[in-house]
Design a protein around this motif. Sequence first.
Motif, PDB file in Angstrom:
ATOM      1  N   THR A  26      10.892 -12.939  53.331  1.00 62.74           N
ATOM      2  CA  THR A  26      11.428 -14.213  52.842  1.00 62.74           C
ATOM      3  C   THR A  26      12.186 -13.994  51.526  1.00 62.74           C
ATOM      4  OG1 THR A  26       9.285 -14.593  51.847  1.00 62.74           O
ATOM      5  CG2 THR A  26       9.696 -15.715  53.920  1.00 62.74           C
ATOM      6  N   ALA A  27      12.959 -15.013  51.127  1.00 62.84           N
ATOM      7  CA  ALA A  27      13.797 -14.891  49.924  1.00 62.84           C
ATOM      8  C   ALA A  27      12.938 -14.571  48.702  1.00 62.84           C
ATOM      9  CB  ALA A  27      14.541 -16.196  49.706  1.00 62.84           C
ATOM     10  N   SER A  29      11.358 -11.793  48.052  1.00 62.07           N
ATOM     11  CA  SER A  29      10.205 -10.905  48.253  1.00 62.07           C
ATOM     12  C   SER A  29      10.448  -9.515  47.650  1.00 62.07           C
ATOM     13  CB  SER A  29       9.865 -10.800  49.745  1.00 62.07           C
ATOM     14  OG  SER A  29      11.003 -10.411  50.483  1.00 62.07           O
ATOM     15  N   SER A  32      16.145  -6.443  47.999  1.00 61.81           N
ATOM     16  CA  SER A  32      17.267  -5.836  47.265  1.00 61.81           C
ATOM     17  C   SER A  32      16.750  -4.930  46.146  1.00 61.81           C
ATOM     18  CB  SER A  32      18.154  -6.916  46.650  1.00 61.81           C
ATOM     19  OG  SER A  32      18.629  -7.751  47.651  1.00 61.81           O
ATOM     20  N   GLU A 151      12.292 -16.965  41.756  1.00 59.66           N
ATOM     21  CA  GLU A 151      12.479 -16.817  40.313  1.00 59.66           C
ATOM     22  C   GLU A 151      12.636 -15.350  39.929  1.00 59.66           C
ATOM     23  OE1 GLU A 151       9.345 -18.174  37.660  1.00 59.66           O
ATOM     24  OE2 GLU A 151       9.827 -20.205  38.259  1.00 59.66           O
ATOM     25  N   ALA A 179      16.312  -8.478  37.408  1.00 62.47           N
ATOM     26  CA  ALA A 179      17.117  -9.698  37.557  1.00 62.47           C
ATOM     27  C   ALA A 179      17.193 -10.068  39.033  1.00 62.47           C
ATOM     28  CB  ALA A 179      18.515  -9.461  37.021  1.00 62.47           C
ATOM     29  N   ARG A 180      17.570 -11.318  39.252  1.00 62.99           N
ATOM     30  CA  ARG A 180      17.656 -11.753  40.650  1.00 62.99           C
ATOM     31  C   ARG A 180      19.086 -12.095  41.006  1.00 62.99           C
ATOM     32  NH1 ARG A 180      16.196 -13.059  45.246  1.00 62.99           N
ATOM     33  NH2 ARG A 180      16.589 -15.070  46.202  1.00 62.99           N
ATOM     34  N   ARG A 182      20.803 -13.123  44.499  1.00 61.43           N
ATOM     35  CA  ARG A 182      20.475 -13.395  45.902  1.00 61.43           C
ATOM     36  C   ARG A 182      21.452 -12.698  46.853  1.00 61.43           C
ATOM     37  NH1 ARG A 182      20.844 -19.323  46.578  1.00 61.43           N
ATOM     38  NH2 ARG A 182      19.158 -19.298  45.090  1.00 61.43           N
ATOM     39  N   THR A 183      20.910 -12.124  47.926  1.00 60.07           N
ATOM     40  CA  THR A 183      21.768 -11.490  48.929  1.00 60.07           C
ATOM     41  C   THR A 183      22.326 -12.567  49.835  1.00 60.07           C
ATOM     42  OG1 THR A 183      20.246  -9.629  48.883  1.00 60.07           O
ATOM     43  CG2 THR A 183      21.827  -9.677  50.696  1.00 60.07           C
ATOM     44  N   ASP A 210      19.522  -4.977  55.226  1.00 55.95           N
ATOM     45  CA  ASP A 210      18.929  -6.184  54.629  1.00 55.95           C
ATOM     46  C   ASP A 210      19.849  -7.358  54.953  1.00 55.95           C
ATOM     47  OD1 ASP A 210      18.153  -8.239  52.938  1.00 55.95           O
ATOM     48  OD2 ASP A 210      18.523  -7.153  51.070  1.00 55.95           O
ATOM     49  N   GLY A 213      16.945 -13.307  52.929  1.00 56.87           N
ATOM     50  CA  GLY A 213      15.686 -13.915  53.356  1.00 56.87           C
ATOM     51  C   GLY A 213      15.639 -15.427  53.361  1.00 56.87           C
ATOM     52  N   LYS A 272       5.292  -6.623  44.763  1.00 55.18           N
ATOM     53  CA  LYS A 272       5.054  -7.340  43.492  1.00 55.18           C
ATOM     54  C   LYS A 272       3.580  -7.286  43.113  1.00 55.18           C
ATOM     55  CE  LYS A 272       8.956 -10.537  43.887  1.00 55.18           C
ATOM     56  NZ  LYS A 272       9.516 -11.802  43.468  1.00 55.18           N
ATOM     57  N   ASP A 274       2.295  -5.915  40.626  1.00 56.38           N
ATOM     58  CA  ASP A 274       2.126  -6.145  39.181  1.00 56.38           C
ATOM     59  C   ASP A 274       2.015  -7.646  38.882  1.00 56.38           C
ATOM     60  OD1 ASP A 274       4.833  -6.327  40.045  1.00 56.38           O
ATOM     61  OD2 ASP A 274       5.584  -6.104  37.998  1.00 56.38           O
ATOM     62  N   LEU A 275       2.889  -8.442  39.504  1.00 57.76           N
ATOM     63  CA  LEU A 275       2.863  -9.888  39.260  1.00 57.76           C
ATOM     64  C   LEU A 275       1.623 -10.518  39.895  1.00 57.76           C
ATOM     65  CD1 LEU A 275       6.651 -10.751  39.799  1.00 57.76           C
ATOM     66  CD2 LEU A 275       5.452 -10.276  37.668  1.00 57.76           C
ATOM     67  N   ALA A 354       8.337  -3.009  43.525  1.00 59.68           N
ATOM     68  CA  ALA A 354       9.723  -2.596  43.777  1.00 59.68           C
ATOM     69  C   ALA A 354      10.481  -2.227  42.509  1.00 59.68           C
ATOM     70  CB  ALA A 354      10.466  -3.694  44.530  1.00 59.68           C
TER      71      ALA A 354
END
Length: 380
Positions: A26-27, A29, A32, A151, A179-180, A182-183, A210, A213, A272, A274-275, A354
């Motif tokens: 999903t977006a 995740s 990228s 985010e 940074a984000r 979006r693809t 890819d 998502g 993720k 770590d988060l 990642a």
Amino acid sequence: MGCVCSNENAERDKNLREHKVLVLGTAGSGKSTIFKSLKETEGKEMIEPRMIVQTTWKIRQTLLEFMKWLIKHSQSLYETDKEKNIDCLIDETTEISTNIQSLMKTPEFVFTENEELSEEDLITLGKTIAYLWKLPSIQATFAKRIQFANEMNMEYFYERAIDIMHPKYFATKEDLLKARVRTTGQDFIYVFMYLFYIHKKVNCLLRLVDIGGLRHGQKTWIDHREDLSTVLFVVALNHYNCVLFEDNTKNAMHEALATFFLFLGTILFLNKRDLFREQLRKVPLSVCFRAVTNFEYVRNDREEEQWKGMNYNPKESEHEQHFERCYNQALEFIRNLFQSRQRGKIFSCYVTCATDQDNISRVFWDVTMLVGKNNLKDML
Ligand SMILES: Nc1nc2c(ncn2[C@@H]2O[C@H](COP(=O)(O)OP(=O)(O)OP(=O)(O)O)[C@@H](O)[C@H]2O)c(=O)[nH]1
Ligand SMILES: [Mg+2]
């Protein structure tokens, strides 16, 4: 494993058999970011200079936009429940009001090719954002916000607001990973590897694809089945406490579970981590997997899909060991849920970060071996 190839290198190795690996999830995740880490690990330019400039603009714009949102949201949180959200109320001192006014009058579209703030205004904006970020009411609002799955790492960037708004700043490697962007279209990279099988060296070229998502992108996933060697599915662990960007009534991990059954025999990245560790210290897994939440059930009828494990309590003696136990239980629970969607098919699972290039490099060595071995018959 050999190396990640650029497109030209892949062109040069025309004799190699290509194995297509769909990278789904999903977006937000982390698909990228995995690509960026992989490229960087192998000593390639992670991103071309143009992208560095665009990401720099994107980071600045997001800091400005999100701070405006936090200011508005602090007020609305307070108005919704004055007693509970008293800590979100921003003091009305002259200094604070001046900073807020200065921020609000800066339009977001100044971070583009044609529109730039003057150097002086940019520096002032950095100081304003850094000042506002440190306000206890903004911190309280940030902690209470609904988290959106897509985010970027906001705390990391806000802590460096002054540097980021400096005219000489350009996104660093770490910033590019965190940074984000979006693809929107399709993205791909090549991974070259070689295996030894019955004393014979076998070359193999993986083409990682890819396709983005967001929900409209997900609709096309199934169309990419042709010539597929395997699917690598990326789930963000911290999404247990996030909602979708497209539908803020939908929990992002529920969405990931709902789409995971589409392809069987998948390689799963629980990303993720770590988060996830940070979140789990503050928010129990039950926000996602129990009746007491606002979120709908994943599967209403199945007892085992409700979290009944240990939740972290900092008051516990030996709380760090206690945390490790909670963390491991939570991970195991999520892993089992995804496994249950694979209807008995063998699947491999990795817990990843990642943005940590070493981790991705090590995990990917395993993944390429796995894909290679599964396709050995074709390769020999
Ligand atoms: N801290 C941390 N941040 C991560 C990790 N993986 C991804 N991110 C961040 O999460 C955000 C979204 O990551 P992307 O890689 O853009 O997500 P995506 O899956 O490609 O999303 P779409 O392109 O919308 O499908 C970015 O700000 C990344 O830096 C991770 O393991 N740890
Ligand atoms: Mg992407």
